[in-house]
Design an enzyme around this catalytic site. Sequence first.
Site, PDB file in Angstrom:
ATOM      1  CD  GLU A 141     -18.888  -2.885   8.230  1.00 40.53           C
ATOM      2  OE1 GLU A 141     -18.042  -2.079   7.799  1.00 40.53           O
ATOM      3  OE2 GLU A 141     -19.128  -3.977   7.671  1.00 40.53           O
ATOM      4  NE  ARG A 154     -20.530  -3.448   5.258  1.00 39.49           N
ATOM      5  CZ  ARG A 154     -19.921  -3.941   4.173  1.00 39.49           C
ATOM      6  NH1 ARG A 154     -20.267  -3.491   2.977  1.00 39.49           N
ATOM      7  NH2 ARG A 154     -18.990  -4.858   4.273  1.00 39.49           N
ATOM      8  CE  LYS A 181      -4.159   1.864   2.190  1.00 35.27           C
ATOM      9  NZ  LYS A 181      -5.186   1.683   3.227  1.00 35.27           N
TER      10      LYS A 181
END
Length: 631
Positions: free
Chosen positions: A377, A405, A289
């Site tokens: 979640e 969600r 990243k």
Amino acid sequence: MEEKEQFELLDHIKLPTDLRKLSIEQLPELCDELRRDIINKVSVNPGHLASSLGAIEITVALHYVFDTPDDRIVWDVGHQAYGHKMLTGRREAFCTNRKLHGVRPFPTPVESEYDTFTCGHASNSISAALGMAVAAKKTGQAARHVVAVIGDGAMSGGLAFEGLNNVSSTPNDLLIVLNDNDMSIDRAVGGMEKYLLYLDTNETYNRMRFKASQWLHSKGYLSESRKKGILRLNNAIKSALSHQQNIFEGMNIRYFGPFDGHNIKEIVRVFRQLKEMKGPKLLHLHTTKGKGFEPAEKEATIWHAPGKFDPATGERLTQTNDHEPPRFQDVFGHTLLELARSNPKIVGVTPAMPTGCSMNIMMKEMPDRTFDVGIAEGHAVTFSGGMAKDGLVPFCNIYSSFSQRAYDNVIHDVALLNLPVVLCLDRAGLVGEDGPTHHGVFDIAALRSIPHLTIASPMDEHELRRLMYTAQLPDKGAFVIRYPRGRGVLIDWKCPLEEVPVGTGRRLRDGTDVAVLSVGPIGNRVEEAIRSLNGARSVAHYDMRYIKPLDEALLSEIGARFGRIITIEDGMRNGGFGSAVLEWMSDHNYRPQITRMGIDDNFVEHGSVEQLYEIVGLDVESIKNNIMNED
């Protein structure tokens, strides 16, 4: 005006058809140019940087090998897709990225035929791509290739596993590209991350197996039933020899990798090898990243969305001012630690956002009492419910839009038993440049009908602290606190921690002409609007604090005194706070004229928060006009 950098290859690429004219030997230079261009553009027009830098080679290779847009690339979370946008006709317009009416923050078919699906939230790519792969077979498009690109952080989401399960049992030729950078936003956590870190398969072995399968198929020896049997035998032998189970091949999904996700020539070779291979397969690529920009490689979390910065030095150009109010997130983080020090039952839970929600403040001092569960979640809520059932008081912090969600989990695993879970909905209301997938505007209407829930919203930092204190007191049950992204209004934000009795509002100012009922931080805009009237109307202002239960004594006073009421909220008007007030007045035989201010039945685009408030009619001027309107 700053001189625009010239690029030998990138300047001649408008669409992927131009990219495919290059030789494979030119691709490393193109990747370098694309990476530099993204760094330059994001340095002055902030956005999501590190994820896109890490996915450059994957992006270039995909558009080089596959015939997009007819072949489908389904991105999982648009953080990694800036290179994709710039190679698909939006490079010139990219300076408008995330700006009002400009390039959208995440890929969406509304903007481009190259954007195959909505991808603002994580973990949906495999399911959506499988649907496209099945649709291609059913509609005579069998030659179409479908590729899902998913990050290792998103792979922890339950929907990703549901998709994998269906991929394993549905006839398809889907290719899943796993972009494994050991990160989501903060560092990825959990068993899947550790599994991917150590998973390995020999490249020579894969090449030999592929050639063998091609030969067997050409001779008619490899029927579908035989293929599955051979795969099971092969996987068992390989697991025994390597002392390692492969979860993907255990689901009859061919696994290849891991390979270096920054070796563009190798990736192109592997994509070409896998392109015509039948059946579902997963390519595992290791990436970094922030690749190619040293500050982002060293501190990927900070450089996920760094704001403006100097591309030459890596210096972030953020302005700090000790005389500014703090962010609501930081007030939450410091208050949570303060409460946890005095209440040993308090624990913290977050789905992959400890830095964003400031739970890292408690995590640093009390790592054994804070839990980052990854992008999950629904699990975060049910996990919190389990801890609450057996004596703990979890503060579960989820961004409002992501809490959608976990709706069933809130009902089934928290509210049904009225468990003492404090659900803190960060980024409630309009969040600005992240746009419609991230605006936290549905929570009030979605949660208001659920029994046992207490729902509150603080007008300022003091109220946030007091509501957090109230929520962790005994016998408060399931408690929701929603608050916005960004700074509050109080420089001196610390205050004594005192209980705010459930279901009580407060009258901030008295008046005779009209009563304005607000909930949450938008009440500060109401105060500004009233002050700007300079006495042209006598306005009473009530901060209701609690959406559920409403302050019935206060509503009785308002219903008896006022013929005109305005309600205002930073959420959907249909079914929201204003609807609750309207229902209560009707049920108790009050008949005032009620104007409900909120967000209409539309998705709100991206732009600055102030621009969006003006568009939806919740800015100070709109509030002022509604107060003055006597119709």
